[in-house]
Write a protein that holds these residues in place. Structure first.
Motif, PDB file in Angstrom:
ATOM      1  N   THR A 141      -9.886   3.801  -0.072  1.00 28.22           N
ATOM      2  CA  THR A 141      -9.038   4.981  -0.007  1.00 28.22           C
ATOM      3  C   THR A 141      -9.898   6.229  -0.053  1.00 28.22           C
ATOM      4  O   THR A 141     -11.124   6.147  -0.184  1.00 28.22           O
ATOM      5  N   VAL A 179     -12.021  -1.411  -5.642  1.00 24.54           N
ATOM      6  CA  VAL A 179     -11.503  -0.241  -4.933  1.00 24.54           C
ATOM      7  C   VAL A 179     -12.661   0.709  -4.666  1.00 24.54           C
ATOM      8  O   VAL A 179     -13.438   1.040  -5.570  1.00 24.54           O
ATOM      9  N   VAL A 209      -8.542  -3.731   2.621  1.00 28.57           N
ATOM     10  CA  VAL A 209      -7.294  -3.018   2.901  1.00 28.57           C
ATOM     11  C   VAL A 209      -7.591  -1.524   2.992  1.00 28.57           C
ATOM     12  O   VAL A 209      -8.124  -0.939   2.048  1.00 28.57           O
ATOM     13  N   GLY A 237      -2.763  -0.671   4.537  1.00 30.31           N
ATOM     14  CA  GLY A 237      -1.813  -0.485   3.450  1.00 30.31           C
ATOM     15  C   GLY A 237      -0.877   0.668   3.762  1.00 30.31           C
ATOM     16  O   GLY A 237      -1.336   1.782   4.048  1.00 30.31           O
ATOM     17  N   ALA A 240      -6.292   2.036   2.781  1.00 33.21           N
ATOM     18  CA  ALA A 240      -5.113   2.658   2.158  1.00 33.21           C
ATOM     19  C   ALA A 240      -5.269   4.171   2.126  1.00 33.21           C
ATOM     20  O   ALA A 240      -5.396   4.781   1.059  1.00 33.21           O
ATOM     21  N   TYR A 287      -9.859  -2.611  -1.689  1.00 32.84           N
ATOM     22  CA  TYR A 287      -9.081  -1.506  -1.128  1.00 32.84           C
ATOM     23  C   TYR A 287     -10.023  -0.333  -0.891  1.00 32.84           C
ATOM     24  O   TYR A 287     -10.922  -0.074  -1.700  1.00 32.84           O
TER      25      TYR A 287
END
Length: 221
Positions: free
Chosen positions: A110, A127, A162, A196, A164, A108
């Motif tokens: 972010t 992440v 992903v 996401g 996000a 992920y």
């Protein structure tokens, strides 16, 4: 660190006072660790206890780098650092991954270290935190060995990524534009890429929804 290395020169946040004793800078706040791909803590961010406020009373500049660099110019207009043997920190990627417990096949991405730490705890996968939505180019920046973060993901067996970003991407053109650029970058490097998304009523950030027990919906792009 001083006992082991005898000096803190080159470590962001620390500097020497006039009597050459080492100390550190920073406003009161929560320390947030930033790890590199080797699992080493290499930077620190501060979430200020008392950030400034804009004209509407909303908090601003909540996060600061733990840095001991403040530029000033002398009478000859020569730039120097006001902190003796201090060091600037810069903005860097955070890599949160525990090989013994996390799934290396999914990553992920972010914005913000606090979100990434919380997401890693709940999702149990890789992440990555970006220092800003427009800083995705840092993913392809190579280190001294010629390896980028995306290269390292592939060595771990990561095939899916992903994106996000915060839920305000639906109304914030700046965030939405850079989300599309990050998606294009990931697809260009052969990652199975997903977006996401979640109902903003549950929260703005990935961390906000996860602490409520809500997981993001993941859509292929």
């Amino acid at each position: 660190m001083l006992k082991k290395h005898k000096t803190l020169k080159g470590v962001p946040g620390f500097y020497q006072e006039a009597d050459l004793q080492w100390t550190f800078t920073g406003h009161p706040g929560m320390l947030i660790p930033i790890y590199d791909t080797d699992g080493m803590l290499y930077r620190i961010r501060l979430r200020l206890d008392h950030p400034g406020k804009d004209e509407k009373g909303k908090e601003k500049d909540k996060y600061k780098n733990f840095s001991s660099f403040y530029p000033s110019k002398d009478s000859n207009n020569i730039l120097s650092n006001e902190y003796l043997n201090g060091c600037r920190a810069g903005s860097h990627i955070g890599f949160y991954f525990h090989p013994s417990t996390d799934d290396p096949g999914v990553c992920y991405i972010t914005e913000g270290e606090k979100k990434a730490i919380v997401a890693n705890y709940f999702l149990r996968c890789i992440v990555i935190s970006l220092p800003g939505v427009n800083s995705h180019a840092k993913l392809t920046k190579t280190d001294k060995s010629g390896r980028s973060v995306l290269d390292f993901l592939k060595t771990l067996g990561c095939k899916s990524a992903v994106v996000a970003y915060d839920a305000d991407k639906n109304v914030n053109e700046h965030v939405h534009r850079h989300e599309k650029k990050l998606v294009a970058l990931l697809k260009n490097h052969s990652f199975h890429t997903y977006i996401g998304s979640w109902n903003p009523g549950f929260g703005k950030g990935l961390d906000d929804i996860l602490v409520l027990g809500v997981k993001p919906q993941v859509f292929p792009v």
